[in-house]
Structures are given as C-alpha cells and as structure tokens.
Design a protein around this motif. Sequence first.
Motif, PDB file in Angstrom:
ATOM      1  N   ALA A  60      19.801  29.731 -37.961  1.00  0.00           N
ATOM      2  CA  ALA A  60      18.671  31.122 -37.899  1.00  0.00           C
ATOM      3  C   ALA A  60      19.502  32.005 -38.595  1.00  0.00           C
ATOM      4  CB  ALA A  60      19.415  31.333 -36.180  1.00  0.00           C
ATOM      5  N   ASN A  61      17.991  33.123 -38.188  1.00  0.00           N
ATOM      6  CA  ASN A  61      18.726  34.600 -39.424  1.00  0.00           C
ATOM      7  C   ASN A  61      18.238  35.533 -38.318  1.00  0.00           C
ATOM      8  OD1 ASN A  61      19.396  33.672 -42.550  1.00  0.00           O
ATOM      9  ND2 ASN A  61      17.412  32.511 -42.124  1.00  0.00           N
ATOM     10  N   ILE A  62      19.483  36.016 -37.643  1.00  0.00           N
ATOM     11  CA  ILE A  62      19.621  37.376 -36.521  1.00  0.00           C
ATOM     12  C   ILE A  62      19.621  38.616 -37.638  1.00  0.00           C
ATOM     13  CG2 ILE A  62      20.760  37.961 -34.230  1.00  0.00           C
ATOM     14  CD1 ILE A  62      22.567  35.493 -34.720  1.00  0.00           C
ATOM     15  N   THR A  63      17.913  38.870 -37.488  1.00  0.00           N
ATOM     16  CA  THR A  63      18.212  40.702 -37.765  1.00  0.00           C
ATOM     17  C   THR A  63      19.005  41.726 -36.963  1.00  0.00           C
ATOM     18  OG1 THR A  63      16.084  40.076 -38.444  1.00  0.00           O
ATOM     19  CG2 THR A  63      16.325  42.976 -37.675  1.00  0.00           C
ATOM     20  N   THR A  94      22.380  33.075 -31.015  1.00  0.00           N
ATOM     21  CA  THR A  94      22.006  33.406 -31.817  1.00  0.00           C
ATOM     22  C   THR A  94      20.884  34.879 -31.359  1.00  0.00           C
ATOM     23  OG1 THR A  94      19.826  31.920 -31.210  1.00  0.00           O
ATOM     24  CG2 THR A  94      21.472  30.938 -33.102  1.00  0.00           C
ATOM     25  N   THR A  95      20.982  35.361 -30.365  1.00  0.00           N
ATOM     26  CA  THR A  95      20.523  36.602 -29.936  1.00  0.00           C
ATOM     27  C   THR A  95      21.499  38.222 -29.633  1.00  0.00           C
ATOM     28  OG1 THR A  95      19.156  35.074 -28.740  1.00  0.00           O
ATOM     29  CG2 THR A  95      19.526  37.481 -27.565  1.00  0.00           C
ATOM     30  N   VAL A  96      20.524  39.301 -30.201  1.00  0.00           N
ATOM     31  CA  VAL A  96      21.567  40.536 -29.749  1.00  0.00           C
ATOM     32  C   VAL A  96      21.327  40.881 -28.839  1.00  0.00           C
ATOM     33  CG1 VAL A  96      21.787  42.384 -31.311  1.00  0.00           C
ATOM     34  CG2 VAL A  96      21.498  40.450 -32.376  1.00  0.00           C
ATOM     35  N   ILE A  97      22.039  40.927 -28.460  1.00  0.00           N
ATOM     36  CA  ILE A  97      21.993  41.272 -27.278  1.00  0.00           C
ATOM     37  C   ILE A  97      22.261  42.932 -26.917  1.00  0.00           C
ATOM     38  CG2 ILE A  97      22.530  39.507 -25.978  1.00  0.00           C
ATOM     39  CD1 ILE A  97      25.294  39.938 -25.229  1.00  0.00           C
ATOM     40  N   ALA A  98      22.914  43.479 -27.758  1.00  0.00           N
ATOM     41  CA  ALA A  98      23.456  45.044 -28.093  1.00  0.00           C
ATOM     42  C   ALA A  98      23.931  45.797 -28.875  1.00  0.00           C
ATOM     43  CB  ALA A  98      24.833  45.207 -27.108  1.00  0.00           C
TER      44      ALA A  98
END
Length: 259
Positions: A168-171, A204-208
């Motif tokens: 994954a590539n997370i922004t 793999t998720t931005v939560i804040a």
Amino acid sequence: MVWRMVKRGRLIVIISVSMAMLLAFGLPVMANGPTDGTTFKVIANIPVGIGPRGIAYDPSNGYIYVANGGSNTVSVINGATNTVIANITVGSSPVGVVYDPSNGYIYVANWYSDTVSVINGTTVIANIPVGSWPWGIAYDPSNGYIYVANSGSNTVSVINGATNTVIANITVRQLPAGVAYDPSNGYIYVTNAVSSTVSVINGTTVIANIPVGIGPTGIAYDPSNGYIYVANNNSNTVSIISTSPSLSSLAVQVFNVLG
C-alpha cells in the motif's frame, strides 16, 4: 535526465526543511561514540562511513547498523568489540534504519534512490522501490509491516516483511519525515514537516491528522506513560500526544523546550 533535474530542483526548494530534519530527526548522527550508562562517559569513537545518519540495533546478532548518507553504505558494528566488521553498499543517501524481528532483516531507506534496501546479516538481499525521498522508517509488530515515510511524494509506503513487497501507499500530509509505532493501540504516527501535523495510521488507513507545532520531524513513543513525543523544529517545542485505542480521546499537549 529531465526527471532527475526536476528532482534536484525540488531538493533545492526544500533543502532548508531537510536540513532541519537532519538535526531534529537525529540526522546526521553527531554522537561521539558509545557511552557508559552508569558514568555517562564516552568509551569509544568508532570510525564509520561519511555522514552517518540513521542507526539501529539487531539483537539477533548483536550488531549495530549505521546508515552512511555520504558514502552510500551501511557500517556494521559488532557490539561485543565495538569494531566495524563490514561496510555494505546500499542505495544512494541512506537515512532511516529499522530492524524487523519477525525475519531478522534490517531495512534501510535510501533517500535519493527511492528504495529500501533489505539486509540479512551483512548481505543486501533486496532493493524495494518505494515513494520519492524515503526518510523515516518503522516496524509494526502487530502486522509485520514496515512503514516508510516518503518525504517527496507525501505518502507512506507499507512493506510486507514476509514478502518484501509494497502492499500500500498511503497519502498523508506534506513532507512526511519521522515514523513511530505505538504498541498500546497499534497505530503508526507520522510527522508531516510542512503541514505541521501528525498523521495517525491504523493498518493502511489514515484515521486522524493531529495539529502540532511548526515543522515536526522527530517522533518517539514512551512506553512508560503511553505518550507520543514530537519534536517541532521551527517552533522550538515538543508536542506530547496522549493516545488511547479510542480515536475520540486523542489529545495533544504542547510543552516549550527551554534552551
């Protein structure tokens, strides 16, 4: 060639921020050598490569790995003798270093090559393409992933240590620099130097995205109190993030650092 010229132009634009990152993120390493934890005295000065920056310890073999950004090598120090036993050629301008206990490998972020070198003992076994200008790097034992902050592409690459591939590539926000893992909640924290925020990643998720001081770079977790400490280079402060498994309870306190 054109791409490289553009890239160098961008380097000039952010060079002041990058130099600040070198200092606040502990790069280059300016320590004079090992210290005695009781007397706080330097007991040795070990010559390594040019421009030593990141450093990590491998408990499986007792070696210390030092990324030499100016000579494109990693020096391997035997902790039993405090001598360099190998100099490993990696990518261009290695910076961040981390150890993965699940496979015993060392991962090195190569800032100018846009790769992460994987070292087994004293041998490079893979070079993994990631985003632009990889800098900070951290290991998450809860999922076996390595998180790499790509300061030039505003992303975090996630490497599966079992396969040594990017999954994954997370922004995130602008100019991600430091990376830290919080075992109390399983989150990854990433400083964004230009955006003055810390991105919180779950898997793999931005939560804040937490506002902190100006120019955050270095970041560390304190297991004794569960706090995340963020070095804000441009505001001369350290932000303290109080964390918990509940996103709603994330809070920030800012303390001024007296010089």
